[in-house]
Design a protein around this motif. Structure first.
Motif, PDB file in Angstrom:
ATOM      1  N   ALA A   1       0.830  -1.206   0.000  1.00  0.00           N
ATOM      2  CA  ALA A   1       0.000   0.000   0.000  1.00  0.00           C
ATOM      3  C   ALA A   1       0.866   1.258   0.000  1.00  0.00           C
ATOM      4  O   ALA A   1       0.501   2.283  -0.601  1.00  0.00           O
ATOM      5  CB  ALA A   1      -0.930  -0.008   1.210  1.00  0.00           C
TER       6      ALA A   1
ATOM      7  N   LYS B   1       2.576   1.387  -3.587  1.00  0.00           N
ATOM      8  CA  LYS B   1       1.594   1.816  -4.586  1.00  0.00           C
ATOM      9  C   LYS B   1       1.356   3.317  -4.520  1.00  0.00           C
ATOM     10  O   LYS B   1       1.229   3.990  -5.567  1.00  0.00           O
ATOM     11  CB  LYS B   1       0.275   1.075  -4.372  1.00  0.00           C
ATOM     12  CG  LYS B   1       0.252  -0.353  -4.862  1.00  0.00           C
ATOM     13  CD  LYS B   1      -1.154  -0.935  -4.709  1.00  0.00           C
ATOM     14  CE  LYS B   1      -1.262  -2.334  -5.275  1.00  0.00           C
ATOM     15  NZ  LYS B   1      -2.658  -2.843  -5.225  1.00  0.00           N
TER      16      LYS B   1
ATOM     17  N   ARG C   1       2.081   5.649  -7.697  1.00  0.00           N
ATOM     18  CA  ARG C   1       0.938   6.353  -8.302  1.00  0.00           C
ATOM     19  C   ARG C   1       1.074   7.869  -8.198  1.00  0.00           C
ATOM     20  O   ARG C   1       0.931   8.599  -9.201  1.00  0.00           O
ATOM     21  CB  ARG C   1      -0.358   5.904  -7.619  1.00  0.00           C
ATOM     22  CG  ARG C   1      -1.628   6.548  -8.203  1.00  0.00           C
ATOM     23  CD  ARG C   1      -2.844   6.283  -7.329  1.00  0.00           C
ATOM     24  NE  ARG C   1      -2.737   6.964  -6.025  1.00  0.00           N
ATOM     25  CZ  ARG C   1      -3.657   6.873  -5.068  1.00  0.00           C
ATOM     26  NH1 ARG C   1      -4.747   6.125  -5.248  1.00  0.00           N
ATOM     27  NH2 ARG C   1      -3.497   7.512  -3.915  1.00  0.00           N
TER      28      ARG C   1
ATOM     29  N   ALA D   1      -3.392   3.400 -11.210  1.00  0.00           N
ATOM     30  CA  ALA D   1      -3.707   2.449 -10.138  1.00  0.00           C
ATOM     31  C   ALA D   1      -4.022   1.063 -10.679  1.00  0.00           C
ATOM     32  O   ALA D   1      -3.636   0.052 -10.084  1.00  0.00           O
ATOM     33  CB  ALA D   1      -4.877   2.981  -9.308  1.00  0.00           C
TER      34      ALA D   1
ATOM     35  N   ASP E   1      -2.239  -2.612  -9.652  1.00  0.00           N
ATOM     36  CA  ASP E   1      -2.969  -3.784  -9.136  1.00  0.00           C
ATOM     37  C   ASP E   1      -2.715  -5.037  -9.958  1.00  0.00           C
ATOM     38  O   ASP E   1      -2.661  -6.140  -9.414  1.00  0.00           O
ATOM     39  CB  ASP E   1      -4.476  -3.507  -9.125  1.00  0.00           C
ATOM     40  CG  ASP E   1      -4.876  -2.408  -8.169  1.00  0.00           C
ATOM     41  OD1 ASP E   1      -4.091  -2.093  -7.260  1.00  0.00           O
ATOM     42  OD2 ASP E   1      -5.995  -1.863  -8.330  1.00  0.00           O
TER      43      ASP E   1
ATOM     44  N   SER F   1      -3.525  -7.686  -6.577  1.00  0.00           N
ATOM     45  CA  SER F   1      -3.491  -6.949  -5.303  1.00  0.00           C
ATOM     46  C   SER F   1      -4.554  -5.867  -5.225  1.00  0.00           C
ATOM     47  O   SER F   1      -4.377  -4.865  -4.511  1.00  0.00           O
ATOM     48  CB  SER F   1      -2.112  -6.315  -5.101  1.00  0.00           C
ATOM     49  OG  SER F   1      -1.864  -5.316  -6.091  1.00  0.00           O
ATOM     50  N   THR F   2      -5.649  -6.048  -5.935  1.00  0.00           N
ATOM     51  CA  THR F   2      -6.700  -5.029  -5.959  1.00  0.00           C
ATOM     52  C   THR F   2      -7.185  -4.671  -4.561  1.00  0.00           C
ATOM     53  O   THR F   2      -7.534  -3.511  -4.276  1.00  0.00           O
ATOM     54  CB  THR F   2      -7.878  -5.502  -6.814  1.00  0.00           C
ATOM     55  OG1 THR F   2      -7.405  -5.820  -8.119  1.00  0.00           O
ATOM     56  CG2 THR F   2      -8.952  -4.434  -6.913  1.00  0.00           C
ATOM     57  N   ALA F   3      -7.211  -5.635  -3.661  1.00  0.00           N
ATOM     58  CA  ALA F   3      -7.706  -5.380  -2.305  1.00  0.00           C
ATOM     59  C   ALA F   3      -6.760  -4.491  -1.498  1.00  0.00           C
ATOM     60  O   ALA F   3      -7.162  -3.926  -0.476  1.00  0.00           O
ATOM     61  CB  ALA F   3      -7.910  -6.704  -1.577  1.00  0.00           C
TER      62      ALA F   3
ATOM     63  N   ARG G   1      -5.231  -1.195  -1.266  1.00  0.00           N
ATOM     64  CA  ARG G   1      -5.372   0.120  -1.864  1.00  0.00           C
ATOM     65  C   ARG G   1      -4.165   1.007  -1.555  1.00  0.00           C
ATOM     66  O   ARG G   1      -3.574   0.911  -0.465  1.00  0.00           O
ATOM     67  CB  ARG G   1      -6.649   0.831  -1.345  1.00  0.00           C
ATOM     68  CG  ARG G   1      -7.927   0.015  -1.499  1.00  0.00           C
ATOM     69  CD  ARG G   1      -8.073  -0.577  -2.895  1.00  0.00           C
ATOM     70  NE  ARG G   1      -7.947   0.411  -3.965  1.00  0.00           N
ATOM     71  CZ  ARG G   1      -7.478   0.145  -5.172  1.00  0.00           C
ATOM     72  NH1 ARG G   1      -7.041  -1.082  -5.483  1.00  0.00           N
ATOM     73  NH2 ARG G   1      -7.413   1.096  -6.081  1.00  0.00           N
ATOM     74  N   PRO G   2      -3.751   1.870  -2.479  1.00  0.00           N
ATOM     75  CA  PRO G   2      -2.665   2.802  -2.186  1.00  0.00           C
ATOM     76  C   PRO G   2      -3.024   3.703  -1.010  1.00  0.00           C
ATOM     77  O   PRO G   2      -4.166   4.179  -0.914  1.00  0.00           O
ATOM     78  CB  PRO G   2      -2.547   3.624  -3.483  1.00  0.00           C
ATOM     79  CG  PRO G   2      -3.202   2.797  -4.545  1.00  0.00           C
ATOM     80  CD  PRO G   2      -4.282   2.034  -3.851  1.00  0.00           C
TER      81      PRO G   2
ATOM     82  N   ALA H   1      -3.393   6.978   1.088  1.00  0.00           N
ATOM     83  CA  ALA H   1      -3.712   8.333   0.632  1.00  0.00           C
ATOM     84  C   ALA H   1      -2.797   9.357   1.284  1.00  0.00           C
ATOM     85  O   ALA H   1      -2.356   9.196   2.426  1.00  0.00           O
ATOM     86  CB  ALA H   1      -5.167   8.660   0.948  1.00  0.00           C
TER      87      ALA H   1
END
Length: 413
Positions: free
Chosen positions: A376, A379, A383, A390, A394, A401-403, A405-406, A408
């Motif tokens: 995370a 990513k 990004r 994004a 993933d 690795s969609t689950a 999330r980068p 914030a």
């Protein structure tokens, strides 16, 4: 004198020869890569498993002092005490140079982080950290190489201090350990700058000299160097953290700051496997932490104005046990800490979903429980700092690795 004229055959020998000596001396391995961006990204891999509870002690946790025992650091404000960050967490006193960056909002500390790996083998843990998947040895390329390929980096500038390219940079982007000998897009003028920096640097210079068998250059490069029993008397290199500081400040930062130079760096630093005699402000760990702190601060100085476009991320394969072992050290663990530093970082923060150090909250009743996936963090940097989409992160950079999330707001707008 131009290196091209002095050593007509040996850009390859310059880099590979110095690299072999540096590896033998236990010094950091460095690889630099070009990329189509004006931003800089430096990944520092701390090989051996850094003790995150020592580097960034959660001193306000009510269980910290009892759990850590003889490894617990003195309270903030006491001699050799923790350097407070936010009233709950602090820095090991050996990391004092990083405090100013935290105060300026250029350092974020991420705690209770880990890769998906849980089996505590250095070999497998490092492989997974670098391959970017959920299983060791499941792929032969690295996540940063896949990111460079997506950026259209194509052939990259590889200047390795070491005999091989780390897994994180292996793959289709064609990084090699001495690529300047073969790359037509590397200008001769830039290679002369590289040679000059290698010759002048207090760590890389002796390595180059010994690699080329140049006794006169060895003498010149080591003149005035403090020789210690912990170093190599011929090379004038101090082992441990000190070499990291000199290497980063003297050469890597200058190369990254050059407008014609690389944009990406990977730096390997060993010395973090503290099974015995770990200590607090004295022992095996403190000098390695001091080298890291000095080195990162020196990197900021060497980069100059480019620091504002820079992100530095430190990662390690896993953490260490929360409690001291029978030999005054710590064993292989799980959760640890990561540093995100640079002029482009939204810092001045501790970022953690803190699990606590109550024994009932430890992972398998022994380790700091991880609550943040290192992917995370990576990513978010790729990004928001290097501009990768994004979806590609993933699917390609960190497959399936969609689950995850980068995170914030890690990189300043």
């Amino acid at each position: 004198m131009s290196l091209r004229n002095a050593l007509p055959l040996d850009r390859r020998s310059l880099l590979a020869g110095a690299g072999m000596v540096m590896l033998a001396a236990g010094m950091p391995r460095v690889l630099l890569a070009k990329a189509p961006t004006d931003n800089r990204f430096i990944l520092v891999v701390l090989r051996g498993a850094m003790d995150g509870l020592a580097a960034v002690p959660p001193y306000a946790d009510r269980d910290y002092r009892e759990l850590r025992g003889a490894l617990a650091l003195a309270e903030p404000g006491q001699p050799d005490g923790i350097i407070d960050l936010d009233g709950s967490f602090g820095l090991h006193p050996a990391l004092k140079p990083l405090h100013d960056f935290y105060a300026k909002g250029q350092l974020a500390v991420l705690h209770a982080v880990a890769t998906p790996y849980r089996d505590r083998s250095h070999f497998d843990g490092q492989d997974l950290l670098e391959n970017g998947t959920t299983a060791p040895h499941s792929t032969h390329d690295g996540w940063l190489n896949r990111a460079l390929a997506l950026m259209g980096a194509g052939r990259t500038l590889g200047l390795a201090v070491g005999q091989s390219v780390p897994l994180v940079l292996r793959g289709s982007a064609s990084v090699t350990s001495w690529a300047p000998a073969h790359l037509p897009d590397v200008s001769p003028d830039f290679m002369d700058k590289v040679a000059d920096l290698y010759r002048e640097d207090p760590v890389f210079g002796p390595a180059l000299a010994a690699g080329l068998g140049d006794e006169a250059l060895i003498s010149k490069a080591t003149a005035g160097t403090d020789m210690t029993a912990a170093g190599d008397p011929k090379m004038g290199i101090k082992r441990g953290g000190g070499g990291l500081s000199q290497a980063i400040t003297g050469t890597v930062g200058k190369l990254l700051a050059d407008p014609a130079g690389p944009r990406i760096a990977v730096i390997d630093v060993t010395g973090w496997d503290t099974h015995a005699d770990q200590g607090t402000t004295k022992g095996r760990l403190a000098p390695v932490l001091a080298g890291l702190g000095d080195g990162l601060a020196g990197l900021a100085t060497a980069l100059g104005p480019i620091w504002r476009n820079t992100v530095v991320l430190t990662l390690t394969e896993f953490g260490r046990t929360a409690a001291i072992n029978g030999t005054g050290g710590t064993d292989h663990g799980t959760g640890t800490a990561a540093f995100l530093m640079g002029g482009a970082v939204h810092g001045g923060r501790i970022i953690a979903q803190w699990p606590g150090l109550d024994r009932s909250r430890l992972y398998q009743a022994r380790d700091l429980a991880p609550t943040t996936d290192t992917r995370a963090i990576c990513k978010a940097v790729l990004r928001d700092h290097l501009g990768l989409p994004a979806g590609a992160l993933d699917r390609v950079v960190f497959p399936d690795s969609t689950a995850v999330r980068p995170m914030a707001d890690l990189v300043a707008a």
